[in-house]
Design an enzyme around this catalytic site. Structure first.
Site, PDB file in Angstrom:
ATOM      1  N   CYS A 149      35.022  20.251  45.756  1.00 31.23           N
ATOM      2  CA  CYS A 149      33.631  20.625  45.315  1.00 31.23           C
ATOM      3  C   CYS A 149      33.388  22.134  45.559  1.00 31.23           C
ATOM      4  O   CYS A 149      32.404  22.632  45.014  1.00 31.23           O
ATOM      5  CB  CYS A 149      32.687  19.855  46.523  1.00 31.23           C
ATOM      6  SG  CYS A 149      32.957  20.065  48.033  1.00 31.23           S
ATOM      7  N   HIS A 202      30.152  19.195  52.354  1.00 33.68           N
ATOM      8  CA  HIS A 202      30.184  19.048  50.766  1.00 33.68           C
ATOM      9  C   HIS A 202      29.535  20.509  50.596  1.00 33.68           C
ATOM     10  O   HIS A 202      28.547  21.103  51.197  1.00 33.68           O
ATOM     11  CB  HIS A 202      29.256  18.237  50.300  1.00 33.68           C
ATOM     12  CG  HIS A 202      29.065  17.944  49.087  1.00 33.68           C
ATOM     13  ND1 HIS A 202      30.283  17.882  48.232  1.00 33.68           N
ATOM     14  CD2 HIS A 202      28.265  17.571  47.900  1.00 33.68           C
ATOM     15  CE1 HIS A 202      30.176  17.889  46.897  1.00 33.68           C
ATOM     16  NE2 HIS A 202      28.612  17.399  47.054  1.00 33.68           N
ATOM     17  N   ASN A 218      24.368  19.013  42.423  1.00 32.00           N
ATOM     18  CA  ASN A 218      25.561  18.369  42.850  1.00 32.00           C
ATOM     19  C   ASN A 218      26.501  18.772  41.965  1.00 32.00           C
ATOM     20  O   ASN A 218      26.526  19.054  40.789  1.00 32.00           O
ATOM     21  CB  ASN A 218      25.096  16.952  43.338  1.00 32.00           C
ATOM     22  CG  ASN A 218      26.057  16.358  44.275  1.00 32.00           C
ATOM     23  OD1 ASN A 218      27.149  17.005  44.874  1.00 32.00           O
ATOM     24  ND2 ASN A 218      25.882  15.170  44.882  1.00 32.00           N
TER      25      ASN A 218
END
Length: 267
Positions: free
Chosen positions: A110, A213, A233
């Site tokens: 990520c 994250h 996101n």
């Protein structure tokens, strides 16, 4: 911090004592969150039968073990007035990359700022792209060449950074950085209830810690009296609010204000 921790523990034990299913993809889990009248609404992002381990593999951010020092944290003058709301997409409408919601596929990277070489895949209950593979994909190597179909050369298409730096964890300093230079990268702690986010201003209600994250903070605002950060996101546009989520601002929710990174391009 201790009060917040106790609140979470009570919420978890309370939910489980009433026999609530701990599977974050179950109807019971989603209904329980919504019954608590929190500042956000839960919904179905993943199929009921999705293994939690599949989504947990998408959490690949690790906080730096090296403590920040005064020398690598940029501080802005606080003379600039801060608007009540701000959205980088609207402030820089010609910068299309700000609007892009990335898809990290079935990989835990990520945090990579390069374009993902892995094909997008359907993690969620709706959508038209192919389903994600069952096994986690390894983080792609940083190949020093353009895609085979590209007409560009690697050397001519390279972009250079001028200066990477940390941003202070103070709310106003983060806002000033975004006002001046655009979105910032943030690492935060994910708990199981985050998987079910659909809309509203997220704050952790209950669930266990799942992992770290990395996300992009695009701006901020206030919804029904609750201040929030507007965040992109990287689980494609079928997750959450078209790939975006809001998280409560100003109290370091899930430690999202603790690890803010930014940088300047070499123009």
């Amino acid at each position: 911090m201790r009060i917040a921790f106790c609140f979470i523990v009570v919420a978890i034990s309370g939910a489980f004592s009433y026999g609530i299913d701990s599977n974050p993809f179950s109807d019971e889990f989603i209904d329980y969150i919504n019954s608590q009248q929190t500042t956000w609404t839960a919904g179905r992002n993943f199929d009921k039968n999705t293994p939690v381990s599949h989504v947990r593999k998408l959490l690949g951010a690790v906080k730096s073990p090296v403590p920040r020092s005064v020398t690598n944290v940029v501080l802005h003058s606080e003379d600039t007035p801060i608007p009540e709301s701000f959205d980088s997409r609207e402030n820089w409408p010609d910068c299309n990359i700000i609007r892009v919601i990335k898809d990290q596929s079935s990989c835990g990277s990520c945090w990579g700022c390069r374009a993902y070489s892995l094909a997008p895949c359907e993690h969620h209950t709706t959508g038209s792209i192919p389903a994600c593979p069952k096994d986690v994909s390894l983080t792609p190597r940083c190949n020093k060449q353009c895609d085979k179909k590209s007409s560009l050369s690697y050397q001519s298409d390279k972009s250079y950074g001028q200066k990477p730096y940390y941003v202070s964890n103070q709310e106003k300093q983060i806002q000033l950085e975004i006002l001046k230079n655009g979105p910032v990268e943030a690492a935060f702690h994910v708990y199981t209830d985050f998987y079910a986010y659909k809309r509203g201003v997220y704050q952790n209600y209950f669930g266990q810690y799942e992992g770290g994250h990395a996300v992009r903070i695009l701006g901020w605002g206030v919804e029904k009296g609750t201040p929030y950060w507007l965040v992109a996101n990287s689980w494609n546009e079928d997750w959450g609010d078209k790939g975006l989520f809001k998280i409560i601002r100003g109290r370091n929710e899930c430690e999202i204000e603790d690890d803010i990174v930014a940088g300047l391009p070499k123009l």
